[in-house]
Write an enzyme that holds these catalytic residues in place. Structure first.
Site: not given
Length: 1028
Positions: A102, A105-106
């Protein structure tokens, strides 16, 4: 963005076709026919074609390829749709809960080799005409999709996306900002305490403040305890601070490789161009590796298991005393078996969907709980699917009873099976979903195939839906007990099942806070004085980087001149049916007919208005005419694509104190079912059933539970609605219908021991609303079907003529707007709007203390209506302020998940933040944003980028079912929209500084404020705030 994948049939609901060609009949398409010329074995730009398949159901041709050197998989869906989509997904299988996929992804979106500026992803939102841009982290994959209708834009975005995922900078500073960091509370003051900060850290704290999310995560972790599904891919807030920058980079090296990638493109652009660009800009630099990211099957348990978790109590739950959840979850088969997945998904719908399903009858109707558990039904988002069923909002002493009911219901299904009509209703639903045309078909397709393809399932097989349905019918014909055998195998005899209960703990939030504090102290105690100084200096460097003007000149961009000067007009015809005005819009609806009606609330007494949302939610679910509610639900599923009623508050386009109030009726059906659909509406108008208090209680409790559960996801919407409440008459009614007022009213009603008073209000409301005298209708259908649709509508109006009654409006000031502004005859049919000339906007600040660790903050300012010459400038201003100032202040510096400004049709200029660690500080950022615009510290390029962003929304595709709806509902004609378009083009730097000063500056504005969030002592001590 974190994402939980949905069930196969839920995904099918999105799988709705879109076509923007002027031809009326859907047939095989030019793009699809061209793609059929490819041959297996053919080599194209480093890829080899493996399979070419026509998929006539979906009017597309699928081309499957593999990249020769790296083994990257590729699927192209060629279809005559100008809304082209690209997606790349990687199988990401973390083995801890630090949230590494996550946070990655950022972070990959924060700058790359060719585009080293900070945050190219957010900057491209304003340099493109994209119809969609995002990124998703699921339990076992990460996906990066975008779509656009502009070919040059597609190439630009593809360059940025490829460089981001394969060659990101992954700077340590970006990791601190997006993931987590230790930093002084005030980064410019080394004496302030050290705290945890970071966008994902705050996002996940917000996500896990929702007990539904806590439960869903725990259920998955405990049902699959032996591999990647046993951890939190999005990040458990207490584990996120264990992730290091080096671990992030290492995860990227192993997982973000073409050998672990699946590419998907969709639309009418040529495949060769995509392949060449992907090869030249990315894949040519890689060799094949073995990524070793496979998810092994979960070892089967030899006996069932039970477990228990806790959550925070919900102050808005329908019954605070009964907040327990219990659910039984079963491990099913491998999702790569397309037919088995289809069968189990359909079986799940038969077991739990609607009042005719066995589990609805057994669990919901006895009122043991408020609703099904938050995780219910088939879930195909993991390597092996699962099915869950249970209840939320129940008493602790009912836990054993619920377990027994679930077990008994499974036995009953094995014994009795399902009525043929129920199975037909589910298959009809699939037929409707395949016929219905949506505007985001490519994105729906990408989501639909993602999970199975991620585990090497065949994506082309998933697309052959008609063949699967035919096989299902044949199997059922050969073995009438086919579904019962599946229930016996997967549920009765399945030892891999988990019973998970959850109960509220009054100390839950306190324990979470203490655990975070302990974690923080552990980190702090390990620091030397030099470390502390280093943290302070790093904080200053990050703040300086965030405050620095960014040079985005390396990024590709469209120009304002790339935008079409004129919009495409939608022809509509005005007519009438039995004296009721009708708008006819001929569209390529692919064998579907869409019906809408708008019924006025002008004659409804004020004391009944708060009950209108309840009326809307139950009117199609209580039974009607000769049908009880079960028969009504069955007929709606068999004969329509759904029937709904919803409250509407529509601000006038020309004056702020004028609005229309009504309810919208909406339904659709296949051509052949037109008479049946209108027959159902006739029964609802003529003889709705309002005599079953027990049925009302079930529906009311479910609605109250749903509203309470939605606040942690939609808190910013509730804050925005509340902030606008005191500024306009429309805003006041919107709060009554859809704000925190409505949530609290639903909760109060759900707690009433006697609902007879509520029940008595429903027929009173019905007399005022379901009255043809106050109604206008709209039909969208093909030219071939329109005469039949018009005749059926005429018949419907004659059948409900007995409800026709002239009723006097409650408000004395009624303003009429012609339904057809171009018609010369006077007076023609009109929309009847309410004017409240005596309404005076006033400033109001409202704080709702809620058990969340993050805030939702909003400020609303009353400005001008849609047709005012300054409206366009305020639209551009909101977009520019969001991109160039508020994003940096609220997200990058403040650590909120999101925030910005938007201009609304009701003349409300609204600031907002989402999952925000700050409250009052964010209100100060809103004010600084206005000062920034007024100072003129922006360029012509900034204005042009804001225009591109606004036009990407203005020109977003409209489905055939929705064409002409702006005119029908709001009276916005194509001429009015074209004038707005011309004003958008004409906006200058000077006009932005001017409107910021005249409407948004202190002393020139009337504002409303609202915050939803944790207890706040500063606000409580400030007498200007009303604490709810």
């Amino acid at each position: 963005m974190l994402r939980r994948a949905n069930t196969a049939l839920q995904k099918l609901r999105c799988l709705s076709l879109q076509r923007q060609q002027p031809t009326w009949r859907l047939k095989s398409t030019a793009a699809g026919e061209k793609a059929l010329l490819y041959r297996p074995g053919q080599s194209i730009h480093g890829f080899t074609v493996k399979e070419v398949a026509a998929v006539p159901d979906l009017f597309l041709t699928a081309v499957k390829l593999t990249h020769d050197r790296t083994g990257a998989q590729y699927l192209h869906a060629a279809r005559d749709d100008s809304n082209n989509l690209f997606s790349v997904q990687f199988r990401t299988t973390p083995m801890d809960s630090t949230g590494v996929p996550h946070i990655l992804e950022h972070t990959v979106l924060c700058g790359s080799e060719r585009f080293p500026c900070r945050d190219p992803f957010f900057k491209m939102l304003n340099r493109s005409l994209s119809t969609f841009m995002n990124a998703f982290t699921a339990s076992d994959y990460t996906m990066y999709p975008f779509s656009t209708q502009n070919a040059k834009d597609f190439q630009n975005l593809l360059s940025v996306y490829l460089d981001a995922v394969f060659f990101p900078c992954l700077r340590e500073q970006d990791f601190w900002q997006e993931g987590w960091r230790l930093e002084n509370e005030n980064p410019t003051d080394p004496n302030t305490p050290l705290v945890f900060k970071g966008v994902v850290f705050n996002e996940m704290k917000g996500a896990f403040s929702d007990s539904e999310r806590v439960y869903a995560q725990q259920l998955q972790n405990k049902l699959f305890p032996d591999h990647t599904y046993s951890v939190v891919s999005g990040g458990e807030p207490l584990n996120i601070p264990d992730l290091t920058w080096e671990q992030l980079r290492c995860f990227h090296n192993t997982h973000y490789h073409p050998s672990n990638a699946r590419f998907f493109t969709y639309g009418d652009l040529p495949l060769e161009q995509h392949l060449q660009q992907i090869e030249d800009e990315a894949l040519s630099r890689f060799q094949r590796t073995n990524p070793n990211t496979e998810v092994p099957p979960q070892p089967q348990w030899t006996s069932p298991r039970e477990d228990h978790v806790t959550c925070g109590p919900d102050a808005l739950a329908p019954d605070p005393a009964n907040q327990n959840t219990l659910c039984i979850s079963y491990l099913l088969g491998d999702i790569t078996d397309a037919f088995e997945s289809f069968t189990l998904s359909l079986l799940s719908s038969l077991m739990i969907s609607g009042p005719n399903s066995p589990f609805y009858k057994a669990l919901i109707e006895p009122k043991i709980g408020t609703d099904f558990s938050s995780v219910v039904g088939y879930d195909g988002s993991t390597r092996q699917a699962s099915f869950s069923v249970g209840l939320q909002g129940m008493a602790e002493q009912d836990m054993e009873r619920v377990k027994q009911i679930i077990s008994q219901t499974i036995d009953d299904i094995i014994m009795d099976g399902f009525e043929e009509e129920m199975i037909e209703a589910q298959l009809h639903k699939i037929e409707v979903q395949m016929k219905h045309q949506s505007t985001s078909f490519g994105l729906s397709l990408a989501s639909y195939i993602a999970s199975s393809w991620n585990h090497d399932g065949d994506p082309v097989e998933l697309l052959r839906i008609s063949e699967t349905v035919s096989r299902f019918r044949q199997t059922l014909k050969e073995n009438p007990r086919f579904l019962q055998d599946k229930v016996k195998h997967y549920f009765k005899e399945n030892t891999h099942r988990l019973t998970l209960s959850m109960s509220p703990d009054a100390a839950y939030m306190e324990n979470q806070t203490r655990a975070e504090e302990d974690k923080l102290q552990l980190k702090i105690q390990a620091l030397s004085d030099g470390d502390r100084q280093n943290i302070y200096e790093k904080g200053l460097k990050l703040l300086a980087a965030q405050s620095e003007p960014q040079d985005a000149s390396c990024l590709p961009a469209l120009k304002v001149s790339d935008i079409q000067p004129s919009m495409a007009f939608t022809p509509v015809e005005m007519g009438s049916a039995g004296g009721v005005p009708v708008q006819y819009c001929e569209q390529p609806t692919n064998g579907m007919v869409y019906f809408r009606a708008m019924c006025s609330l002008n004659s409804l007494p004020d004391d009944l208005k708060p009950y209108v949302p309840l009326f809307c939610s139950v009117i199609t679910k209580m039974g009607c005419g000769p049908l009880d509610y079960r028969q009504q639900a069955q007929q709606m599923e068999l004969k329509t694509g759904g029937m709904s009623v919803s409250p509407q508050v529509i601000p006038d386009s020309a004056q702020l104190d004028i609005y229309e109030q009504g309810v919208e009726l909406s339904s659709c059906c296949l051509d052949r079912n037109l008479p049946d659909m209108f027959h159902l509406w006739s029964h609802i108008f003529n003889r709705p059933h309002f005599d079953d208090e027990e049925r009302l209680r079930v529906l009311l409790t479910m609605s109250a539970q749903e509203l309470a559960n939605g606040i942690s996801y939609s808190g910013h919407m509730y804050a925005m609605t509340r902030a606008g409440r005191s500024l306009s008459p429309a805003g006041e009614l919107q709060e009554v219908f859809g704000g925190m007022e409505q949530v609290k009213l639903m909760k109060r009603m759900a707690e009433m021991p006697d609902l007879s008073q509520v029940l008595r209000s429903l027929p009173r409301i019905k007399k005022h609303i379901l009255n043809p005298e106050n109604m206008r209708c709209a039909l969208n259908a093909t030219p071939q079907k329109m005469p039949d649709a018009a005749a059926q509508l005429e018949h419907f109006v004659s059948e409900v003529a007995g409800n026709w009654k002239e009723r006097r409006a409650v408000r004395t000031h009624i303003v009429e707007r012609p339904l057809d502004p171009s018609a010369s005859r006077e007076p023609g049919p009109s929309r009847k709007l309410v004017s409240e000339p005596n309404f005076r906007p006033c400033q109001m600040k409202t704080f709702f203390p809620l058990p969340f660790p993050v805030n939702f903050v909003s400020e609303c300012i009353l400005t001008v209506p849609f047709t005012h010459q300054d409206y366009a400038s305020l639209c551009i201003l909101a977009r520019m302020m969001t991109a160039k100032f508020l994003h940096g202040e609220i997200r990058e510096k403040g650590g909120a998940y999101g925030g910005g400004a938007r201009m609304g049709g009701g003349g409300l200029f609204t600031f907002y933040s989402y999952r925000d660690p700050h409250a009052v500080q964010t209100l100060s950022a809103f004010r600084k944003g206005v000062d920034w615009v007024r100072s003129g510290r922006f360029s012509r390029q900034d204005v042009d980028e804001a225009k591109l962003s606004v036009f990407s929304a203005v020109d977003s595709p409209v489905a055939p079912s929705d064409k002409g709806m702006g005119r029908f509902l709001s009276g916005l004609t194509d001429d009015m929209k074209q004038k707005h378009r011309e004003r958008l083009f004409a906006v200058t730097e000077h006009s932005l500084v001017d409107v910021a000063g005249r409407y948004l500056a202190l002393g020139h504005r009337t504002s409303g404020f609202a915050i939803l969030g944790p207890e706040n002592e500063a606000i409580k001590k400030d007498p200007s705030w009303v604490v709810k």
